[in-house]
Design a protein around this motif. Structure first.
Motif, PDB file in Angstrom:
ATOM      1  N   GLN A   1      -3.432 -10.327   2.436  1.00  0.00           N
ATOM      2  CA  GLN A   1      -3.118  -9.129   1.679  1.00  0.00           C
ATOM      3  C   GLN A   1      -4.273  -8.838   0.736  1.00  0.00           C
ATOM      4  OE1 GLN A   1       0.698  -9.520  -0.233  1.00  0.00           O
ATOM      5  NE2 GLN A   1       1.817  -9.260   1.685  1.00  0.00           N
ATOM      6  N   GLU A   2      -4.677  -7.602   0.693  1.00  0.00           N
ATOM      7  CA  GLU A   2      -5.826  -7.183  -0.102  1.00  0.00           C
ATOM      8  C   GLU A   2      -5.345  -6.354  -1.287  1.00  0.00           C
ATOM      9  OE1 GLU A   2      -8.798  -6.801   3.785  1.00  0.00           O
ATOM     10  OE2 GLU A   2      -7.832  -5.027   2.920  1.00  0.00           O
ATOM     11  N   PHE A   3      -5.942  -6.608  -2.434  1.00  0.00           N
ATOM     12  CA  PHE A   3      -5.563  -5.924  -3.659  1.00  0.00           C
ATOM     13  C   PHE A   3      -6.804  -5.258  -4.247  1.00  0.00           C
ATOM     14  CE2 PHE A   3      -2.612  -9.299  -2.932  1.00  0.00           C
ATOM     15  CZ  PHE A   3      -1.373  -8.786  -3.316  1.00  0.00           C
ATOM     16  N   GLY A   4      -6.741  -3.932  -4.361  1.00  0.00           N
ATOM     17  CA  GLY A   4      -7.853  -3.190  -4.926  1.00  0.00           C
ATOM     18  C   GLY A   4      -8.784  -2.578  -3.913  1.00  0.00           C
TER      19      GLY A   4
ATOM     20  N   GLN B   1      -0.848  -5.138   4.347  1.00  0.00           N
ATOM     21  CA  GLN B   1      -2.118  -5.787   4.035  1.00  0.00           C
ATOM     22  C   GLN B   1      -2.792  -5.156   2.825  1.00  0.00           C
ATOM     23  OE1 GLN B   1      -4.618  -6.628   7.387  1.00  0.00           O
ATOM     24  NE2 GLN B   1      -6.503  -6.494   6.199  1.00  0.00           N
ATOM     25  N   SER B   2      -2.604  -3.880   2.622  1.00  0.00           N
ATOM     26  CA  SER B   2      -3.166  -3.193   1.467  1.00  0.00           C
ATOM     27  C   SER B   2      -2.077  -2.366   0.809  1.00  0.00           C
ATOM     28  CB  SER B   2      -4.351  -2.308   1.885  1.00  0.00           C
ATOM     29  OG  SER B   2      -3.941  -1.372   2.868  1.00  0.00           O
ATOM     30  N   ALA B   3      -2.338  -1.900  -0.392  1.00  0.00           N
ATOM     31  CA  ALA B   3      -1.353  -1.137  -1.143  1.00  0.00           C
ATOM     32  C   ALA B   3      -1.117   0.216  -0.481  1.00  0.00           C
ATOM     33  CB  ALA B   3      -1.827  -0.947  -2.578  1.00  0.00           C
ATOM     34  N   PRO B   4       0.126   0.676  -0.426  1.00  0.00           N
ATOM     35  CA  PRO B   4       0.390   1.987   0.183  1.00  0.00           C
ATOM     36  C   PRO B   4      -0.116   3.111  -0.702  1.00  0.00           C
ATOM     37  CG  PRO B   4       2.395   1.083  -0.777  1.00  0.00           C
ATOM     38  CD  PRO B   4       1.339   0.005  -0.878  1.00  0.00           C
ATOM     39  N   GLY B   5      -0.613   4.154  -0.068  1.00  0.00           N
ATOM     40  CA  GLY B   5      -1.073   5.323  -0.811  1.00  0.00           C
ATOM     41  C   GLY B   5      -2.311   5.025  -1.633  1.00  0.00           C
ATOM     42  N   ASN B   6      -2.298   5.498  -2.872  1.00  0.00           N
ATOM     43  CA  ASN B   6      -3.416   5.308  -3.798  1.00  0.00           C
ATOM     44  C   ASN B   6      -3.072   4.329  -4.915  1.00  0.00           C
ATOM     45  OD1 ASN B   6      -5.018   7.226  -2.409  1.00  0.00           O
ATOM     46  ND2 ASN B   6      -4.009   8.918  -3.493  1.00  0.00           N
ATOM     47  N   ASN B   7      -2.185   3.376  -4.630  1.00  0.00           N
ATOM     48  CA  ASN B   7      -1.785   2.409  -5.649  1.00  0.00           C
ATOM     49  C   ASN B   7      -2.758   1.255  -5.785  1.00  0.00           C
ATOM     50  OD1 ASN B   7       0.556   3.900  -6.125  1.00  0.00           O
ATOM     51  ND2 ASN B   7       1.702   2.793  -4.534  1.00  0.00           N
ATOM     52  N   GLY B   8      -3.798   1.178  -4.924  1.00  0.00           N
ATOM     53  CA  GLY B   8      -4.738   0.061  -4.987  1.00  0.00           C
ATOM     54  C   GLY B   8      -5.507   0.018  -6.290  1.00  0.00           C
TER      55      GLY B   8
ATOM     56  N   PRO C   1       9.748  -9.629   3.018  1.00  0.00           N
ATOM     57  CA  PRO C   1       9.018 -10.719   2.363  1.00  0.00           C
ATOM     58  C   PRO C   1       7.545 -10.395   2.112  1.00  0.00           C
ATOM     59  CG  PRO C   1       9.474 -11.258   4.664  1.00  0.00           C
ATOM     60  CD  PRO C   1      10.246 -10.007   4.356  1.00  0.00           C
ATOM     61  N   SER C   2       6.913  -9.617   2.988  1.00  0.00           N
ATOM     62  CA  SER C   2       5.504  -9.272   2.773  1.00  0.00           C
ATOM     63  C   SER C   2       5.334  -8.414   1.531  1.00  0.00           C
ATOM     64  CB  SER C   2       4.945  -8.556   4.003  1.00  0.00           C
ATOM     65  OG  SER C   2       4.999  -9.383   5.148  1.00  0.00           O
ATOM     66  N   GLN C   3       6.239  -7.446   1.352  1.00  0.00           N
ATOM     67  CA  GLN C   3       6.171  -6.618   0.152  1.00  0.00           C
ATOM     68  C   GLN C   3       6.510  -7.440  -1.091  1.00  0.00           C
ATOM     69  OE1 GLN C   3       8.694  -3.197   0.347  1.00  0.00           O
ATOM     70  NE2 GLN C   3       7.878  -2.269  -1.525  1.00  0.00           N
ATOM     71  N   THR C   4       7.467  -8.351  -0.957  1.00  0.00           N
ATOM     72  CA  THR C   4       7.797  -9.229  -2.084  1.00  0.00           C
ATOM     73  C   THR C   4       6.605 -10.093  -2.462  1.00  0.00           C
ATOM     74  OG1 THR C   4      10.097  -9.285  -1.325  1.00  0.00           O
ATOM     75  CG2 THR C   4       9.423 -10.968  -2.900  1.00  0.00           C
ATOM     76  N   LEU C   5       5.856 -10.553  -1.471  1.00  0.00           N
ATOM     77  CA  LEU C   5       4.665 -11.352  -1.759  1.00  0.00           C
ATOM     78  C   LEU C   5       3.630 -10.538  -2.535  1.00  0.00           C
ATOM     79  CD1 LEU C   5       3.031 -13.948  -1.425  1.00  0.00           C
ATOM     80  CD2 LEU C   5       2.243 -13.095   0.787  1.00  0.00           C
ATOM     81  N   ARG C   6       3.509  -9.250  -2.241  1.00  0.00           N
ATOM     82  CA  ARG C   6       2.577  -8.405  -2.999  1.00  0.00           C
ATOM     83  C   ARG C   6       2.993  -8.333  -4.464  1.00  0.00           C
ATOM     84  NH1 ARG C   6      -1.249  -5.736  -0.249  1.00  0.00           N
ATOM     85  NH2 ARG C   6      -1.721  -4.624  -2.172  1.00  0.00           N
ATOM     86  N   TYR C   7       4.291  -8.173  -4.705  1.00  0.00           N
ATOM     87  CA  TYR C   7       4.772  -8.114  -6.085  1.00  0.00           C
ATOM     88  C   TYR C   7       4.541  -9.447  -6.800  1.00  0.00           C
ATOM     89  CZ  TYR C   7       7.171  -3.856  -4.529  1.00  0.00           C
ATOM     90  OH  TYR C   7       7.445  -2.609  -4.029  1.00  0.00           O
ATOM     91  N   VAL C   8       4.814 -10.551  -6.096  1.00  0.00           N
ATOM     92  CA  VAL C   8       4.620 -11.879  -6.691  1.00  0.00           C
ATOM     93  C   VAL C   8       3.140 -12.104  -6.997  1.00  0.00           C
ATOM     94  CG1 VAL C   8       4.720 -14.356  -6.201  1.00  0.00           C
ATOM     95  CG2 VAL C   8       6.671 -12.900  -5.677  1.00  0.00           C
ATOM     96  N   SER C   9       2.268 -11.746  -6.062  1.00  0.00           N
ATOM     97  CA  SER C   9       0.838 -11.960  -6.258  1.00  0.00           C
ATOM     98  C   SER C   9       0.310 -11.141  -7.430  1.00  0.00           C
ATOM     99  CB  SER C   9       0.087 -11.599  -4.974  1.00  0.00           C
ATOM    100  OG  SER C   9      -1.300 -11.727  -5.161  1.00  0.00           O
ATOM    101  N   GLU C  10       0.724  -9.886  -7.520  1.00  0.00           N
ATOM    102  CA  GLU C  10       0.266  -9.046  -8.624  1.00  0.00           C
ATOM    103  C   GLU C  10       0.768  -9.572  -9.958  1.00  0.00           C
ATOM    104  OE1 GLU C  10       0.435  -4.348 -10.039  1.00  0.00           O
ATOM    105  OE2 GLU C  10       1.261  -4.973  -8.096  1.00  0.00           O
TER     106      GLU C  10
ATOM    107  N   ALA D   1      12.461 -18.825  -1.485  1.00  0.00           N
ATOM    108  CA  ALA D   1      12.764 -19.133  -0.068  1.00  0.00           C
ATOM    109  C   ALA D   1      12.225 -18.029   0.840  1.00  0.00           C
ATOM    110  CB  ALA D   1      14.260 -19.332   0.143  1.00  0.00           C
ATOM    111  N   MET D   2      10.950 -17.691   0.661  1.00  0.00           N
ATOM    112  CA  MET D   2      10.335 -16.626   1.449  1.00  0.00           C
ATOM    113  C   MET D   2       9.833 -17.114   2.797  1.00  0.00           C
ATOM    114  SD  MET D   2       8.221 -14.903  -1.719  1.00  0.00           S
ATOM    115  CE  MET D   2       7.347 -13.759  -0.673  1.00  0.00           C
TER     116      MET D   2
END
Length: 380
Positions: free
Chosen positions: A132-135, A146-153, A190-199, A238-239
């Motif tokens: 997953q890429e951030f930014g 893998q990346s943020a939806p829209g322009n949220n990066g 779970p993938s979207q939850t992982l983005r929230y956890v990582s951020e 438990a992801m």
């Protein structure tokens, strides 16, 4: 067509013919092989059976085929065979559900399941490393998370450090699916939850450090701490996900102050460069001087020991000679004289030996050295 079929209009339909055949068979003897030429079925029953068999072979009056039933059966069999066979790639496993309930996990390869939607198989890539890429975004990525939806990066990268400064942090999270059943059924998306956890974890870790640490020297510590905290939360929720690596990419200050930060970084890098050069010169000169010092000290110690040993040897030799001289003075004196002459005479190139009993001597001309040498013997 027989007359009894013409009289009864219900017998013109397939259902009517089947009912009529069943009524006739119930009033006759037990059924026999209809294709046996020696059977003694009534002629009317044979006609009905033959008409029933040929019904699906002849076209109807409107031109539609009579064998639609056979086509439907073949289609159903084909659909059943097609829906019961499935293949799992080598880097994945399949989670089989029966009427939507978890049943089992099957490894890669060719497998069978119940058709018509009774069993369903969800393929999960457990051996593939996901990220997953951030930014920022990688072109051509197929994973929607893998990346943020829209322009949220851009919003993900905006963080506040511990000294209340702003920083733009870009990072990558690499992970694998360790438990397919938990990944599919325990957590929604779970993938979207992982983005929230990582951020959330990255904001917490960056918020505990100064902006200088985040931009320059604290990158490795941030990666290690973020990895541990992400894995802890993934296990707690438990992801079914195993975090492999957290890697920081670009860390920049906000654009209005980016030039000033770059100048500060260049000055700090120049400072580190000068410090490293000074340490290099120090490590080059100081060990050499210490080595020379140790060498001089060892040489002095060796010379000291040498002189002490020589003096002690001379004292011991003199004492031994004195002891022997006191025992026999004449003999000892002569032996010392001979030993001394044995050491001295080999070093003399030209020797003139004169008899002590000679009264008159002539001068000698030393032609070898170009000078005249004259020696006289001592008179007793």
């Amino acid at each position: 067509m027989p007359q009894y079929l013409k009289d009864d209009k219900n017998l013109l339909s397939p259902t009517g013919r089947i009912k009529h055949a069943a009524q006739i068979m119930s009033n006759t003897r037990p059924p026999r092989n209809a294709w046996d030429p020696n059977n003694d079925f009534p002629s009317g029953l044979n006609d009905i059976i033959n008409k029933g068999l040929s019904f699906f072979k002849k076209p109807s009056a409107d031109g539609n085929p009579r064998n639609i039933f056979i086509i439907i059966v073949l289609l159903l069999l084909g659909v059943a065979a097609w829906s019961s066979i499935y293949t799992i790639p080598s880097d994945s496993v399949a989670v089989v559900q029966r009427f939507g309930k978890y049943l089992k996990e099957v490894p890669s390869g060719l497998h069978l399941k119940l058709p018509f939607g009774i069993d369903s198989a969800l393929i999960v890539p457990v051996k593939r490393q996901l990220k997953q890429e951030f930014g920022f975004k990688t072109p051509g990525a197929t994973d929607p998370y893998q990346s943020a939806p829209g322009n949220n990066g851009h919003q993900e990268t905006q963080m506040v450090t511990g000294d209340l400064n702003a920083a733009l942090v870009e990072w990558v999270v690499q992970y694998r699916v360790s438990d397919p059943s938990k990944f599919l059924f325990e957590v929604r998306n779970p993938s979207q939850t992982l983005r929230y956890v990582s951020e959330s974890v990255m904001r917490e870790v960056v918020g505990d450090r100064t902006v200088d640490e985040v931009i320059t020297i604290g990158r490795q510590e941030i990666e290690s701490e973020a990895l541990i905290k992400m894995q802890t939360l993934s296990t707690k929720y438990a992801m079914g996900i195993s975090i492999d690596q957290v890697q920081l990419k670009n860390i920049n200050p906000p654009r209005p102050v980016q030039e000033s930060f770059n100048e500060v970084n260049q000055a700090q890098q120049e400072k580190e460069k000068l410090i490293n050069e000074a340490r290099r010169d120090y490590n080059k000169v100081i060990p050499l001087a210490l080595g020379e010092k140790d060498q001089r000290i060892r040489e002095a110690d060796g010379y000291r020991l040498k002189r002490i040993n020589e003096a002690e040897g001379d004292v011991a030799r003199f004492n031994a000679l004195l002891t022997e001289y006191s025992k026999a003075p004449q003999v000892t004196r002569r032996r010392i004289y001979l030993e001394t002459m044995e050491k001295v005479l080999p070093n003399i190139k030209s020797k003139v030996i004169i008899d002590t009993a000679t009264n008159n001597i002539l001068p000698l001309l030393n032609l070898d050295s170009g000078s005249i040498t004259m020696k006289q013997g001592a008179q007793k």
